[in-house]
Design a protein around this motif. Structure first.
Motif, mmCIF file in Angstrom:
data_model
loop_
_atom_site.group_PDB
_atom_site.id
_atom_site.type_symbol
_atom_site.label_atom_id
_atom_site.label_comp_id
_atom_site.label_asym_id
_atom_site.label_seq_id
_atom_site.Cartn_x
_atom_site.Cartn_y
_atom_site.Cartn_z
ATOM 1 N N ALA A 265 7.115 -24.232 8.585
ATOM 2 C CA ALA A 265 6.550 -24.505 7.304
ATOM 3 C C ALA A 265 6.254 -23.170 6.959
ATOM 4 O O ALA A 265 6.430 -22.546 5.645
ATOM 5 N N ALA A 266 5.591 -22.383 7.708
ATOM 6 C CA ALA A 266 4.910 -21.259 7.410
ATOM 7 C C ALA A 266 5.820 -20.065 7.461
ATOM 8 O O ALA A 266 5.764 -18.768 7.126
ATOM 9 N N HIS A 267 6.412 -20.320 8.459
ATOM 10 C CA HIS A 267 6.962 -19.617 9.354
ATOM 11 C C HIS A 267 7.923 -19.524 10.624
ATOM 12 O O HIS A 267 8.087 -20.841 10.813
ATOM 13 N N THR A 268 9.901 -18.834 10.091
ATOM 14 C CA THR A 268 10.247 -19.115 12.340
ATOM 15 C C THR A 268 10.436 -17.399 12.486
ATOM 16 O O THR A 268 10.224 -17.130 11.836
ATOM 17 N N ILE A 269 10.847 -17.997 13.460
ATOM 18 C CA ILE A 269 11.442 -16.817 13.786
ATOM 19 C C ILE A 269 12.594 -16.880 14.965
ATOM 20 O O ILE A 269 12.458 -18.023 15.689
ATOM 21 N N HIS A 270 13.084 -16.297 15.578
ATOM 22 C CA HIS A 270 13.932 -16.587 16.943
ATOM 23 C C HIS A 270 13.382 -16.319 18.095
ATOM 24 O O HIS A 270 12.238 -16.149 18.665
ATOM 25 N N PRO A 271 14.554 -17.584 18.842
ATOM 26 C CA PRO A 271 13.809 -18.060 20.040
ATOM 27 C C PRO A 271 14.078 -17.563 20.991
ATOM 28 O O PRO A 271 13.559 -18.095 22.506
ATOM 29 N N LEU A 272 14.075 -15.849 21.268
ATOM 30 C CA LEU A 272 14.090 -15.580 22.387
ATOM 31 C C LEU A 272 13.132 -15.076 22.523
ATOM 32 O O LEU A 272 12.452 -14.786 23.953
ATOM 33 N N SER A 273 11.935 -14.904 22.165
ATOM 34 C CA SER A 273 10.562 -14.760 22.090
ATOM 35 C C SER A 273 10.000 -15.934 23.561
ATOM 36 O O SER A 273 9.041 -16.058 23.948
ATOM 37 N N GLY A 274 10.600 -17.536 22.701
ATOM 38 C CA GLY A 274 10.296 -18.445 22.770
ATOM 39 C C GLY A 274 8.893 -18.675 22.330
ATOM 40 O O GLY A 274 7.798 -19.746 23.238
ATOM 41 N N HIS A 275 8.728 -18.076 21.862
ATOM 42 C CA HIS A 275 6.962 -18.564 20.844
ATOM 43 C C HIS A 275 6.583 -19.436 19.610
ATOM 44 O O HIS A 275 5.652 -19.823 18.869
ATOM 45 N N GLY A 276 8.011 -19.602 19.658
ATOM 46 C CA GLY A 276 7.937 -20.982 17.858
ATOM 47 C C GLY A 276 6.617 -21.804 18.119
ATOM 48 O O GLY A 276 5.838 -21.512 17.128
ATOM 49 N N ILE A 277 6.964 -22.729 18.406
ATOM 50 C CA ILE A 277 5.379 -23.825 18.766
ATOM 51 C C ILE A 277 3.441 -23.525 19.498
ATOM 52 O O ILE A 277 3.091 -23.493 18.440
ATOM 53 N N ASN A 278 4.277 -21.967 19.822
ATOM 54 C CA ASN A 278 2.782 -21.411 20.737
ATOM 55 C C ASN A 278 2.132 -20.485 19.193
ATOM 56 O O ASN A 278 1.138 -21.052 18.501
ATOM 57 N N LEU A 279 3.225 -19.987 18.451
ATOM 58 C CA LEU A 279 2.795 -19.432 16.534
ATOM 59 C C LEU A 279 2.015 -21.475 16.039
ATOM 60 O O LEU A 279 1.201 -21.474 15.417
ATOM 61 N N GLY A 280 2.860 -22.075 15.530
ATOM 62 C CA GLY A 280 2.833 -23.558 15.598
ATOM 63 C C GLY A 280 0.947 -24.145 15.598
ATOM 64 O O GLY A 280 0.327 -24.561 15.392
ATOM 65 N N PHE A 281 0.557 -23.908 16.843
ATOM 66 C CA PHE A 281 -0.448 -24.433 17.338
ATOM 67 C C PHE A 281 -1.363 -23.252 17.235
ATOM 68 O O PHE A 281 -2.649 -24.111 17.192
ATOM 69 N N GLN A 282 -1.546 -22.483 17.187
ATOM 70 C CA GLN A 282 -2.268 -21.654 16.979
ATOM 71 C C GLN A 282 -2.935 -21.744 15.805
ATOM 72 O O GLN A 282 -4.226 -21.615 14.946
ATOM 73 N N ASP A 283 -1.372 -21.727 14.475
ATOM 74 C CA ASP A 283 -1.589 -22.093 13.013
ATOM 75 C C ASP A 283 -2.880 -23.548 12.981
ATOM 76 O O ASP A 283 -3.633 -23.204 12.592
ATOM 77 N N ALA A 284 -2.680 -24.178 13.512
ATOM 78 C CA ALA A 284 -3.441 -25.971 12.915
ATOM 79 C C ALA A 284 -4.798 -25.125 14.884
ATOM 80 O O ALA A 284 -6.035 -25.954 13.719
ATOM 81 N N ARG A 285 -4.732 -24.920 15.099
ATOM 82 C CA ARG A 285 -6.156 -24.156 15.780
ATOM 83 C C ARG A 285 -7.173 -23.530 15.394
ATOM 84 O O ARG A 285 -8.276 -23.882 14.556
ATOM 85 N N SER A 286 -6.252 -22.453 14.082
ATOM 86 C CA SER A 286 -6.732 -21.650 13.696
ATOM 87 C C SER A 286 -7.416 -22.451 11.993
ATOM 88 O O SER A 286 -8.404 -22.448 11.481
ATOM 89 N N LEU A 287 -6.362 -23.236 11.488
ATOM 90 C CA LEU A 287 -6.408 -24.076 10.225
ATOM 91 C C LEU A 287 -8.353 -25.289 10.500
ATOM 92 O O LEU A 287 -8.895 -25.455 9.876
ATOM 93 N N ALA A 288 -8.048 -25.359 11.664
ATOM 94 C CA ALA A 288 -9.028 -26.679 12.195
ATOM 95 C C ALA A 288 -10.625 -25.721 12.889
ATOM 96 O O ALA A 288 -10.929 -26.880 12.164
ATOM 97 N N GLU A 289 -10.223 -24.603 12.508
ATOM 98 C CA GLU A 289 -11.425 -24.137 13.000
ATOM 99 C C GLU A 289 -12.224 -24.131 11.397
ATOM 100 O O GLU A 289 -13.161 -24.193 11.305
ATOM 101 N N VAL A 290 -11.307 -23.657 10.602
ATOM 102 C CA VAL A 290 -12.080 -22.937 9.582
ATOM 103 C C VAL A 290 -12.551 -24.083 8.660
ATOM 104 O O VAL A 290 -13.330 -23.500 8.047
ATOM 105 N N LEU A 291 -11.474 -25.443 8.739
ATOM 106 C CA LEU A 291 -12.004 -26.306 8.049
ATOM 107 C C LEU A 291 -13.545 -27.180 8.347
ATOM 108 O O LEU A 291 -14.707 -27.572 7.874
ATOM 109 N N ALA A 292 -13.632 -27.077 9.679
ATOM 110 C CA ALA A 292 -14.551 -27.715 10.354
ATOM 111 C C ALA A 292 -15.772 -26.692 10.199
ATOM 112 O O ALA A 292 -17.007 -27.806 10.108
#
Length: 387
Positions: free
Chosen positions: A284-311
């Motif tokens: 919902a925030a960003h998409t990238i070309h799959p050649l790097s294989g990092h799409g879901i990794n960015l999503g997990f790091q978004d979740a980690r970052s936002l969870a830390e800020v909210l906590a």
């Protein structure tokens, strides 16, 4: 129903955020249209999860519960240019156990869902579809299609690249279609993959083979739309032969395990990933070309970052306050911009029509071979990719 936080979208990023908030004082609702289901056989949607995100998933209690018989470590990776260029990466050379783990999307989603379902501070509202979003000064109100009304101090859009929530909040995005599709399928191989991933930059796109447990591999072929449609129309035997030949028969012959599927590729950026009472994560925030294989990794790091800020939000501070949410936006901007820029640049370097002229082909393949001979720089790149 009143909550501190409403997450719209029960995919990997949204559920990871909910689970990461398990020890917080926040009351969380997850709105999702469909419960995750276990696929018959192997899921064609495969992700390469970086070691950094394995640590995140382990920290929130997910990784240890995944069925290891369905998870495959990547020990080596070979990347080939289109005119003799080559790069090789090794977990041993980097001093780590693996470069990545290959995991099915459905396996991850089901474990995240079951963990969130057991949390005392999370309500999973499913099936449920959003119908109306009203963001006010004091709270956000989300009306569901079944007429239920939810209110919260913060709404998180985790509902994918075509996010309903983002559109309902009036947030525009910059989108660049690649006129390409990602064609995915799983195969049984004639020769062992030896925990190795392969990637070929070809004139007709980027072909990647990712190892799965046993004698299986998962394929992602990012290719022009016309070629993708041609591949999807092939009979199974002809499709397997085409894929095996494109990979220079690296693993011998291939047999189909899942039918091929395709999805359009595009680069998408949201100029701002937070607004008053709203945050965007994952696709919902960003998409990238799959050649790097990092799409879901960015999503997990978004979740980690936002969870830390909210906590970390003090009780007297409104967690939907824009100034507080900008801590998350600042923390995530550098990595997202860097990976989007690199993958977009590589796609243009190898995939644009003008990229097929002979001098440029020779130069970029020379660059790959030169880079492969610089172990310090190559190791630094591999470690950055691993998180």
């Amino acid at each position: 129903m009143k909550y501190d936080l409403i997450i719209v979208g029960g995919g990997l990023a949204g559920l990871a955020l909910a689970v990461a908030l398990r020890r917080s004082r926040l009351k969380v609702a997850v709105v999702e249209a469909r419960m995750p289901v276990e696929p018959v056989g192997w899921d064609a949607r495969i992700y390469a999860v970086s070691p950094g995100n394995v640590r995140f998933l382990d920290a929130i209690g997910i990784w240890r519960h995944l069925d290891r018989a369905r998870c495959q470590p990547v020990r080596k990776m070979s990347v080939f240019g289109d005119r003799g260029g080559r790069l090789d990466f090794s977990a041993y050379d980097c001093g780590v156990g693996e470069l990545a783990w290959i995991v099915e999307s459905a396996l991850l989603q089901r474990e995240l869902w079951e963990t969130a379902r057991r949390q005392g501070n999370v309500d999973l509202l499913c099936p449920a579809e959003p119908a109306l979003l009203d963001i006010g000064a004091g709270e956000a109100v989300l009306e569901l299609a079944d007429r239920r009304s939810l209110s919260a101090r913060l709404v998180v859009a985790a509902d994918g690249a075509d996010s309903w929530t983002r559109a309902a909040a009036g947030i525009d995005v910059d989108s660049l279609p690649y006129d390409q599709m990602g064609v995915v399928a799983n195969f049984r191989t004639g020769q062992p993959h030896r925990a190795t991933a392969w990637q070929w930059f070809r004139a007709d796109g980027v072909l990647a083979w990712l190892p799965l447990p046993g004698d299986l591999v998962s394929m992602v072929w990012s290719t022009p739309t016309a070629h993708a449609q041609e591949l999807l129309a092939l009979a199974p035997a002809e499709f397997c032969e085409r894929v095996a030949a494109a990979g220079n028969y690296q693993l011998g012959g291939l047999e189909p395990v899942t039918p091929p599927a395709g999805f359009p590729l595009r680069l998408m950026r949201a100029p701002n990933t937070v607004a008053p009472r709203l945050a965007l994560i994952g696709d919902a925030a960003h998409t990238i070309h799959p050649l790097s294989g990092h799409g879901i990794n960015l999503g997990f790091q978004d979740a980690r970052s936002l969870a830390e800020v909210l906590a970390a939000c003090p009780q007297h501070v409104d967690c939907g306050d824009l100034q507080w949410l900008r801590r998350h936006e600042r923390a995530r901007r550098e990595e997202v911009v860097a990976l989007q820029s690199v993958t977009h640049g590589l796609q243009r370097l190898f995939g644009a029509p003008q990229a097929q002229n002979a001098p440029l082909r020779a130069l970029r393949n020379f660059g790959m071979n030169l880079f492969d001979r610089l172990p310090v720089i190559k190791d630094a790149l591999a470690r950055y990719a691993m998180g």
